[in-house]
Design a protein around this motif. Structure first.
Motif, PDB file in Angstrom:
ATOM      1  N   LEU A 290      28.108  23.733  39.206  1.00 33.98           N
ATOM      2  CA  LEU A 290      29.141  23.515  38.190  1.00 33.98           C
ATOM      3  C   LEU A 290      30.517  23.939  38.702  1.00 33.98           C
ATOM      4  N   VAL A 291      30.517  24.887  39.641  1.00 28.96           N
ATOM      5  CA  VAL A 291      31.783  25.368  40.185  1.00 28.96           C
ATOM      6  C   VAL A 291      31.925  24.845  41.614  1.00 28.96           C
ATOM      7  N   SER A 292      33.057  24.245  41.882  1.00 29.32           N
ATOM      8  CA  SER A 292      33.220  23.599  43.188  1.00 29.32           C
ATOM      9  C   SER A 292      33.365  24.628  44.302  1.00 29.32           C
ATOM     10  N   THR A 293      32.982  24.204  45.507  1.00 25.59           N
ATOM     11  CA  THR A 293      33.120  25.077  46.671  1.00 25.59           C
ATOM     12  C   THR A 293      34.574  25.472  46.857  1.00 25.59           C
ATOM     13  N   SER A 294      35.465  24.541  46.583  1.00 25.41           N
ATOM     14  CA  SER A 294      36.867  24.888  46.806  1.00 25.41           C
ATOM     15  C   SER A 294      37.280  26.008  45.858  1.00 25.41           C
ATOM     16  N   PHE A 295      36.699  26.026  44.656  1.00 28.33           N
ATOM     17  CA  PHE A 295      37.044  27.139  43.771  1.00 28.33           C
ATOM     18  C   PHE A 295      36.405  28.434  44.227  1.00 28.33           C
ATOM     19  N   ILE A 296      35.180  28.347  44.742  1.00 26.42           N
ATOM     20  CA  ILE A 296      34.536  29.553  45.281  1.00 26.42           C
ATOM     21  C   ILE A 296      35.410  30.138  46.383  1.00 26.42           C
ATOM     22  N   LYS A 297      35.938  29.256  47.223  1.00 27.67           N
ATOM     23  CA  LYS A 297      36.799  29.739  48.309  1.00 27.67           C
ATOM     24  C   LYS A 297      38.052  30.394  47.753  1.00 27.67           C
ATOM     25  N   ILE A 298      38.649  29.746  46.763  1.00 24.77           N
ATOM     26  CA  ILE A 298      39.852  30.328  46.153  1.00 24.77           C
ATOM     27  C   ILE A 298      39.520  31.713  45.594  1.00 24.77           C
ATOM     28  N   LEU A 299      38.372  31.801  44.958  1.00 23.70           N
ATOM     29  CA  LEU A 299      37.970  33.068  44.370  1.00 23.70           C
ATOM     30  C   LEU A 299      37.757  34.132  45.452  1.00 23.70           C
ATOM     31  N   GLY A 300      37.066  33.740  46.515  1.00 19.35           N
ATOM     32  CA  GLY A 300      36.823  34.680  47.608  1.00 19.35           C
ATOM     33  C   GLY A 300      38.134  35.177  48.196  1.00 19.35           C
ATOM     34  N   LYS A 301      39.068  34.242  48.372  1.00 20.27           N
ATOM     35  CA  LYS A 301      40.364  34.633  48.931  1.00 20.27           C
ATOM     36  C   LYS A 301      41.105  35.541  47.957  1.00 20.27           C
ATOM     37  N   THR A 302      40.989  35.220  46.681  1.00 19.94           N
ATOM     38  CA  THR A 302      41.662  36.051  45.678  1.00 19.94           C
ATOM     39  C   THR A 302      41.128  37.480  45.718  1.00 19.94           C
ATOM     40  N   LEU A 303      39.816  37.614  45.919  1.00 23.46           N
ATOM     41  CA  LEU A 303      39.246  38.971  45.990  1.00 23.46           C
ATOM     42  C   LEU A 303      39.852  39.731  47.176  1.00 23.46           C
ATOM     43  N   CYS A 304      40.072  39.017  48.289  1.00 25.33           N
ATOM     44  CA  CYS A 304      40.706  39.681  49.434  1.00 25.33           C
ATOM     45  C   CYS A 304      42.127  40.117  49.085  1.00 25.33           C
ATOM     46  N   PHE A 305      42.824  39.257  48.358  1.00 25.92           N
ATOM     47  CA  PHE A 305      44.171  39.635  47.921  1.00 25.92           C
ATOM     48  C   PHE A 305      44.108  40.864  47.018  1.00 25.92           C
ATOM     49  N   CYS A 306      43.080  40.905  46.167  1.00 26.66           N
ATOM     50  CA  CYS A 306      42.930  42.067  45.292  1.00 26.66           C
ATOM     51  C   CYS A 306      42.744  43.333  46.129  1.00 26.66           C
ATOM     52  N   LEU A 307      41.996  43.183  47.228  1.00 28.96           N
ATOM     53  CA  LEU A 307      41.740  44.346  48.066  1.00 28.96           C
ATOM     54  C   LEU A 307      43.033  44.854  48.703  1.00 28.96           C
ATOM     55  N   ILE A 308      43.837  43.940  49.218  1.00 31.58           N
ATOM     56  CA  ILE A 308      45.097  44.407  49.831  1.00 31.58           C
ATOM     57  C   ILE A 308      46.027  44.920  48.737  1.00 31.58           C
ATOM     58  N   ALA A 309      45.913  44.366  47.539  1.00 38.56           N
ATOM     59  CA  ALA A 309      46.747  44.880  46.447  1.00 38.56           C
ATOM     60  C   ALA A 309      46.372  46.324  46.127  1.00 38.56           C
ATOM     61  N   ILE A 310      45.073  46.630  46.237  1.00 35.99           N
ATOM     62  CA  ILE A 310      44.664  48.026  46.043  1.00 35.99           C
ATOM     63  C   ILE A 310      45.337  48.919  47.088  1.00 35.99           C
ATOM     64  N   ALA A 311      45.316  48.437  48.339  1.00 30.42           N
ATOM     65  CA  ALA A 311      45.972  49.205  49.401  1.00 30.42           C
ATOM     66  C   ALA A 311      47.438  49.411  49.070  1.00 30.42           C
ATOM     67  N   MET A 312      48.073  48.349  48.607  1.00 35.50           N
ATOM     68  CA  MET A 312      49.492  48.423  48.276  1.00 35.50           C
ATOM     69  C   MET A 312      49.718  49.415  47.147  1.00 35.50           C
ATOM     70  N   ASP A 313      48.812  49.388  46.170  1.00 33.52           N
ATOM     71  CA  ASP A 313      48.976  50.294  45.045  1.00 33.52           C
ATOM     72  C   ASP A 313      48.831  51.747  45.501  1.00 33.52           C
ATOM     73  N   LEU A 314      47.897  51.974  46.426  1.00 30.74           N
ATOM     74  CA  LEU A 314      47.747  53.336  46.946  1.00 30.74           C
ATOM     75  C   LEU A 314      49.031  53.804  47.607  1.00 30.74           C
ATOM     76  N   VAL A 315      49.577  52.950  48.436  1.00 27.04           N
ATOM     77  CA  VAL A 315      50.711  53.401  49.236  1.00 27.04           C
ATOM     78  C   VAL A 315      52.000  53.424  48.412  1.00 27.04           C
ATOM     79  N   TRP A 316      52.111  52.510  47.462  1.00 24.73           N
ATOM     80  CA  TRP A 316      53.338  52.467  46.679  1.00 24.73           C
ATOM     81  C   TRP A 316      53.176  53.187  45.348  1.00 24.73           C
ATOM     82  N   GLY A 317      52.166  52.744  44.576  1.00 25.62           N
ATOM     83  CA  GLY A 317      52.001  53.290  43.241  1.00 25.62           C
ATOM     84  C   GLY A 317      51.660  54.767  43.254  1.00 25.62           C
ATOM     85  N   TYR A 318      50.925  55.202  44.280  1.00 22.38           N
ATOM     86  CA  TYR A 318      50.497  56.611  44.283  1.00 22.38           C
ATOM     87  C   TYR A 318      51.306  57.470  45.238  1.00 22.38           C
TER      88      TYR A 318
END
Lengths: 397, 649, 429
Positions: A41-69
């Protein structure tokens, strides 16, 4: 037993459990709905977008640590993200090309020598960009293990050297931001050179084809990477929360609020800052190493200064100083972006003028940033907080 | 006067006589129809020769018209005509001999002759013989230009014959100089050549070097003993001034030594000798490394199937038997010596001049950076606000210039209007931004960074939506069009000179405003201590607004200036924003002199690095930024750091 | 008519965040054509025009009654000059929007980004821009020029017609200039030009500070040889370069400049009165005189405005689109493999008065035109060759000389004629 649990890290941070469950539900749900493993039901291209988004979330966590904290507004963390991608990309490219080369030489009258294979790989990889020799920096490209180690080592070392110099000279605030920006700009300009050894503007491409797994469909590989990204994000989330919940976290936050005072209290501020900087750089690099095999290509434009500014914007929109805020920010902005640029939203015709979303999306995004900084300074995460608190208050009443 | 008369007489006589002549222009052209129609540098000479040899008086005019793409051919009968206005319908055909309108044809029956610039330059050089004695001074100048571009030995005599008849001193001087240059190149007499060569000592013009350098051309030669009769430039030492490999390759090429066996040739021989997947008894499947392939090849050598490798010792031995040297192609030693001496004096000056030129380039780049960054320095320095949308104010200025040019077609007037208008538009935009956004984020500098970044991407996309994605023309007036040429090495375009003065003007204007006016006093007060300032009756809100407007307004003007020498696109500003930040930070925040120092350092340094590595501008930029990163480690507060109370924390 | 409650807004609200593939399969009564051109970011300057061209061609075809009895529908996406997005959007077009063909890409890197996806999903893309060659993918038709259809003839023109003896190869630092210059350097050396007479310089994208480089080029003339500039400078950096050339007073008669990436579109961004006589090599110029071209320009201007110009990549899309339409008609289906086979040998009149033919190496045969810049921003065509067959693998580099592409008989895009084997079926990216 009970007190032990009460003192445990998870008990103190209920959000971690909630987040991990949400992440698990998302990943499992998507797997069930995916084309590769589930009902399709969910296209591979969306799975890829989702996977990439999770990676962005991970670097955003890093950014939050270094900036937000820690209060360091780094405008250069995408440099580490990109380097991580390059390191893993070198192996992906080299190994894939080597397989092709060896296959094509099977019928040669003389069995190929190691030199011949190397030359052929070189002209395959670098022929595209007008070269033919394999540069020195590719010396470990044949070994997945070493390249994976380099994913951590190279960005970690860069962050260490850069951070050591900058913190030692007590460069702070806006100056430090500009300096980190200069770092990522210098790196991207360097890599843009065709002679940099990493194929210049073309970068490394075809990374989605995993060597040795050419028979496996992308429908399946995309789900694997979704899982890998989800696991990395989950671990990153736990590590980030663990870091900030202890004494280390308190010192780091104190540095953000008043560096001088912390120094007077006898803490070596520089070491704490350097640690945070290096750890977040490594998290960013791991995120990058997972991202680019899904994106398929890495090139120097990826680490241009604007990428890192976007990263800061995600965190700001999500609400800094909240780890989940970073995740929310990164996920919402990237997903909405990809939706708006996908061409699937119908244009609105006003008769005299047709609003094309592709044309107006960036304008909306830009003013959206402004609105959020002005009216919701603690970001989407702040709104979320308020919602939760309201409910808690109502319950307590 | 007499010349004019004679010319006219000859002209009319020829016009009257052509139609009767068998050998008229049209028929000569028809005989060479193909070479004229598809003229090429390679096939042109015979045609020109037959035209000149015909001695027809209309030939020069024909050549001029041909060069100006005014000769057409009628497709039906391959007749040639002049056409002066190709846009009239039908087109009027002008006879190439009589110069009269002889017919009308629709455009599709005709074909225009379009000689390419190679053909045109040969025509021009052929025309020289007619034009040098022409009464029209422009034609004579055209002739000199043609000689300068593409000289041949016939020009020397033509020139010598006319110099003394030349009435205008300025043209005569140019002719004399040209005659000396041609003497160097074409004269047979060494004494005359040497005299001409010596006369050019210290003259750095490109044409002089272009005349001298070919004399000093050398080729590498090889011999068993050093020949006495050759004009030798330098003896080459193997392994030092010539690499061993290159030297040996020369020997091989001259068949003085056996060829080396390359890896490819070795493998080719191996493959050629495969029998039943064996080479001389060695299984091919074992040949998967260099070592075993060498052994296999040596086995082949032993059975005499292939030539042996050339060992390093053999190579060294062969090389020892020969001497390598650079030999001048010019045979006369006195000429080469004189040329070398003169060229040395020239090159010494060229070096100095090119360094000065580099300095000018650096200065120009510095003034551009200064102009782009100074607005940022003001807002950053006074308000501590990082305005990421600064680049977009530059863009707004450039587009303002473009819009003005749409309404005011006169370039001079449009620039005069555009500069203040760009200031006003950008000022207004800046004030709006300050009032609507920045004011509310006053105590959160890092968040202003993000908010203004949002503004920046929105403005960029808005510009794309309004003006489209194509670059828009912003054209400088003619008086800013050319270059200020000091000599062939030092020159700088006027537009860059203008930008330099614009930057200078703003430097002094800002210094004046800040140091000598009430506004400046208040700005400085707010910079140093806003709370104290406000208790002294200064309204910091108003000051902030004005400062921000001023900074943005200057960015607008910078936009017009940048648009004049570069491209006006929606991304114009974003290309300068990072550089501008660095300029401000390197220079030291909150100080105009600091920005000047920062811009000078970045601009100058970038040019110096480019000078070391001229083939890669990207590398220069990379190293420059790395330098800045290191620089800030040692001077974190910039070159001109504020001291004392003004420095704040 | 747009006053009442906007149906689009309701539709917008209805579409969920997750792009479920099922929702996209509904419109099966149209043939979908993907348009993969950047509409934002640095490449938008060039690529937006091509998106408009494809839309124009689709509308024209629909006015003629569509294709196979169905209407054509454009699916426009914006990869935003962000190279990884080309892969992502290509996948989306092929699997979610289920397009039958894609027209797209400008830079080589964007093509290389989309290539693996196209090959994996067996898509079909038409690539309209002149490029560096050294590639032949089963799933891409290259309607732009290969080096032998632009760079080599242009260099020949310099050597033979203008007598240039010293070459300055100026380019933007990316793969097209790098590879083209590598081919040209070898070609010039084969022609007897000494290595020291070839000056190479690379600048970043959007470079604007040209004064020193122009001065360097002028200084090349110091040894008395005729200097010519071969420019592979990309996009809007050209404007600064030409402005500096004009300011330095370099006439085309002294130092001619021939450009491979400067067309009518780029010239519309500057005043060309000082650039008259400098050159460009393409397979098409707006000034080409043919009835088809006049008609094309007329419809283009009627649609886009009187000031808009046409250029070479537009012609490439024009040819590619029409060939695809004819191939689909011939095959009676939009199935990629059948259309691909039907493409070979397709002929279609090009806009310069000749006929273009699709070769089995997925390249076109096209004439090479050399034009001189005129004061009105148009080109005066001064040389036009017979159609030249596009060559995927250049004959001037030793390692590519032995390679050949033939998708019809050899069924291989990278066939080594020496070892008589197919090096790889997929292309190298």
């Amino acid at each position: 037993m009970k007190t032990a649990f009460k003192n445990s890290f998870i008990y103190k941070n209920p959000s971690v459990l909630i987040f991990l469950s949400a992440l698990a539900i998302l990943t499992i749900g998507m797997t069930i709905l995916s084309e590769g493993f589930g009902v399709g039901l969910v296209s591979t291209s969306f799975i890829k977008i989702l996977g990439k988004t999770l990676c962005f979330c991970l670097i955003a966590i890093a950014m939050d640590l270094v900036w937000g904290y820690c209060g360091i507004l780094s405008l250069g963390h995408f440099a580490f993200f990109g380097l991580g991608g390059y390191m893993v990309g070198m192996w992906l490219m080299f190994a894939r090309t080597k397989d092709i080369v060896i296959n094509s030489m099977v019928n040669a009258p003389l069995p190929p020598t190691p030199n011949e294979i190397r030359d052929a790989v070189g002209s395959q990889i670098f022929g595209v960009v007008g070269g033919s020799e394999i540069p020195m920096i590719w010396m470990f490209a044949d070994s997945l293990l070493i390249q994976l180690l380099l994913v951590i080592l190279v960005p970690g070392l860069l962050a260490f050297v850069f951070g050591y110099l900058a913190f030692r000279s007590r460069v702070t605030g806006v100056y430090l931001s500009i300096l980190t920006q200069a770092m990522t700009l210098a790196l991207s300009l360097y890599l843009f050179q065709n002679d940099s050894g990493l194929r210049g503007n073309n970068g490394l491409s075809g990374l989605q084809n995993i060597p040795g797994l050419t028979e496996v469909s992308q429908d399946i590989i995309s789900v694997w990477f979704l899982w890998a990204s989800a696991i990395a994000l989950g671990l990153g989330y736990i590590i980030a929360n663990w870091l900030i919940s202890g004494k280390f976290g308190s010192v780091v936050r104190a540095i953000r609020d008043d560096e001088t005072r912390v120094r007077y209290l006898g803490y070596t501020v520089e070491i704490y800052k350097l640690l945070v900087f290096v750890i977040t750089a490594i998290i960013a690099a791991i995120a990058g190493a997972l991202y680019y095999p899904q994106a398929g290509i890495i090139n120097p434009a990826e680490i241009a200064p604007i990428a890192s500014i976007y990263l800061a914007v995600w965190v700001a929109i999500g609400g800094r100083g909240r780890i989940y805020g970073a995740v929310i920010g990164a996920a919402s902005v990237t997903l909405i972006s990809s939706w708006f640029t996908g061409g699937q939203i119908p244009n609105i015709s006003l008769g005299f003028y047709t609003i094309k979303w592709i044309d107006w999306w960036l304008v909306i995004l830009g003013f959206g940033f402004v609105a959020i900084t002005l009216y919701a300074p603690s970001g989407l995460g702040g709104l979320f907080d308020r919602l939760v608190r309201k409910q808690v208050n109502e319950e307590s009443k | 006067m007499i010349r004019t008369f004679l010319f006219l007489v000859v002209y009319f006589v020829s016009v009257l006589s052509v139609s009767a002549q068998q050998n008229d222009l049209q028929s000569i052209l028809n005989q060479n129809s193909k070479a004229v129609e598809r003229a090429s540098r390679k096939t042109l000479q015979p045609v020109l020769k037959s035209l000149i040899d015909s001695k027809l008086k209309e030939v020069p005019i024909f050549l001029e018209k041909w060069r100006a793409k005014k000769v057409w051919i009628r497709k039906s009968d391959k007749q040639f005509f002049y056409i002066n206005n190709k846009n009239s319908t039908p087109i009027k055909l002008i006879d190439i001999s009589s110069g009269e309108i002889v017919g009308l044809e629709p455009k599709n029956k005709l074909k225009q002759l379009k000689p390419n610039s190679g053909v045109r330059s040969i025509i021009a050089s052929t025309l020289v013989q007619f034009q040098l004695i022409d009464i029209d001074k422009n034609r004579r100048l055209a002739a000199l230009k043609a000689i300068e571009r593409d000289a041949n030995s016939s020009h020397l005599n033509a020139l010598r014959a006319t110099i003394n008849k030349e009435p205008l001193p300025s043209i005569k001087a140019r002719m004399l100089r040209l005659e000396r240059l041609l003497t160097i190149r074409f004269d047979e007499n060494p004494t005359k050549r040497i005299k001409a060569i010596n006369g050019f000592a210290g003259d750095t013009n490109v044409d002089v070097r272009a005349a001298l350098n070919p004399i000093l051309q050398t080729k590498i030669a090889v011999s068993t003993i050093l020949p006495e009769d050759k004009n030798i430039a330098k003896i080459l030492k193997v392994g030092d001034s010539i690499s061993t490999q290159v030297a040996y390759d020369i020997l091989v090429k001259n068949k003085l030594a056996p060829a080396q066996i390359s890896i490819q040739e070795r493998d080719k021989s191996l493959i050629a000798n495969i029998k039943n997947s064996e080479i001389a008894g060695i299984k091919t499947s074992t040949l998967d490394n260099e070592q075993s392939r060498i052994i296999a090849y040596q086995t082949l050598v032993k059975i005499g199937a292939v030539p042996d490798f050339v060992t390093n010792e053999q190579r060294a031995k062969s090389l020892k038997e020969f001497v390598f040297f650079n030999q001048y192609i010019e045979t006369n030693k006195t000429v080469t010596t004189a040329a070398k001496k003169t060229l040395d004096t020239i090159n010494a000056r060229v070096k100095v001049f090119s360094f000065i030129d580099l300095g000018l380039d650096g200065l120009s780049l510095a003034s551009i950076y200064f102009l782009a960054a100074i607005g940022l320095a003001i807002t950053f320095g006074v308000m501590g606000v990082i305005n990421m949308a600064h680049g977009e104010f530059i863009m707004i200025g450039a587009y303002t210039g473009y819009v003005v040019q749409q309404f005011v077609p006169n370039y001079t007037a449009s620039i005069i209007i555009a500069l203040p208008l760009a200031f006003i538009v950008a000022f207004a935009a800046g004030v709006a931004l300050e009032r609507l956004v920045i004011r509310h984020l006053m105590h959160r500098p890092l968040e202003t960074l993000l908010a203004t970044f949002g503004i920046s991407i929105a403005l960029q996309q808005l510009a794309k939506n309004i003006f489209g994605t194509q670059a828009r023309p912003l054209t400088s007036p003619d008086w800013l069009g050319g270059s200020w040429v000091i000599n062939d090495i030092i020159s700088i375009s006027y537009i860059r000179v203008a930008i330099f003065f614009l930057a200078l003007a703003f430097l002094f204007l800002l210094l004046f405003i800040l140091k000598r006016t009430r506004l400046g006093l208040e700005v400085r007060a707010v910079t140093q201590n806003p709370r104290m300032a406000s208790s002294m009756g200064i309204n910091p809100d108003k000051i902030n607004m004005l400062t921000f407007g001023l900074g943005s307004g200057i960015a607008g003007i910078a936009g017009v200036a940048i648009g004049l020498f570069a491209q006006v696109t929606s991304e114009l500003g974003s290309g300068y924003i990072v550089q501008s930040f660095m300029t401000v930070v390197v220079g030291g925040v909150g100080n105009i002199w600091g920005t000047l120092a920062g811009a000078s350092m970045i601009g100058g340094l970038q040019k110096i690095i480019e000078w070391f590595n001229p083939s890669n501008t990207l590398a220069a930029q990379t190293y420059m930024i790395i330098f800045i990163i290191i620089f800030i480690q040692f001077k974190p507060k910039g070159i001109v750091a504020l001291k004392g109370r003004a420095a704040g924390d | 008519m747009t006053k009442k409650a906007n149906p689009h807004l309701t539709a917008l609200a209805a579409i969920s965040m997750i792009t479920v593939s099922a929702t996209m399969a509904m419109a099966a009564d149209t043939i979908k054509i993907g348009v993969l051109h950047s509409l934002s970011g640095t490449m938008a300057i060039s690529e937006t025009t091509l998106k408009d061209t494809v839309e124009l061609l689709i509308d024209q075809q629909n006015a003629k009654g569509g294709l196979l009895g169905k209407q054509l529908e454009a699916v426009v996406v914006d990869p935003a000059s962000d190279w990884p997005l080309f892969a992502e959007k290509a996948r989306e077009l092929l699997t979610v929007s289920k397009v039958d063909v894609i027209f797209g890409s400008w830079t080589s890197v964007s093509r290389k980004s989309a290539l693996p996806v196209l090959e994996e999903l067996n898509g079909l893309m038409f690539y309209p821009v002149q490029y560096e060659g050294e590639e032949s993918s089963k799933n891409v038709f290259y309607t732009g020029a290969a080096p032998n259809q632009q760079a080599i003839p242009a260099t020949d023109y310099f050597l033979e017609e203008l007598g240039v003896e010293k070459f300055a190869l100026l380019g933007t630092d990316y793969v097209y200039p790098r590879t083209t210059n590598k081919i040209l350097e070898q070609y010039l050396k084969d022609k007897g030009i000494d290595a020291s007479d070839i000056f190479v310089n690379y600048t970043p994208f959007g470079h604007s500070d040209w004064s020193k480089i122009v001065a360097d080029v002028v200084a090349l003339g110091a040894d008395g040889k005729k200097v010519g500039v071969i420019s592979t400078i990309n996009g809007d950096a050209n404007i600064g370069f030409y402005k500096e050339l004009a300011a330095a007073g370099i006439s085309a008669d002294d130092i001619p400049v021939i450009a491979f990436s400067v067309g009518e579109e780029e010239l519309s961004g500057l005043d060309t009165s000082n650039l008259v006589g400098h050159l460009a090599a393409w397979n098409y110029f707006q000034s080409a005189e043919s009835p088809a071209n006049a008609k094309f320009i007329k419809t283009w201007k009627a649609r886009m405005g009187d000031k808009r110009v046409t250029n070479d990549p537009m012609e490439a899309h024009y040819i590619g689109f029409n060939m695809w339409v004819n191939a689909v008609t011939a095959a009676g289906t939009t199935d990629v493999d059948k259309v691909r086979t039907a493409m070979y040998g397709q002929k279609f009149p090009n806009l310069t008065g000749g006929t273009a033919e699709m070769l089995t190496n997925h390249h076109l045969s096209k004439p090479v035109l050399i034009g001189e810049i005129q004061a009105d921003g148009q080109f005066d065509i001064i040389s036009q060759t017979e159609p030249v067959n596009g060559d995927a693998w250049t004959d001037f580099l030793a390692e590519s000389k032995v390679l050949k592409s033939d998708w019809k008989d050899l069924k291989c895009g990278m066939y080594n004629t020496e070892t008589k084997s197919c090096v790889q079926i997929k292309s190298n990216y």
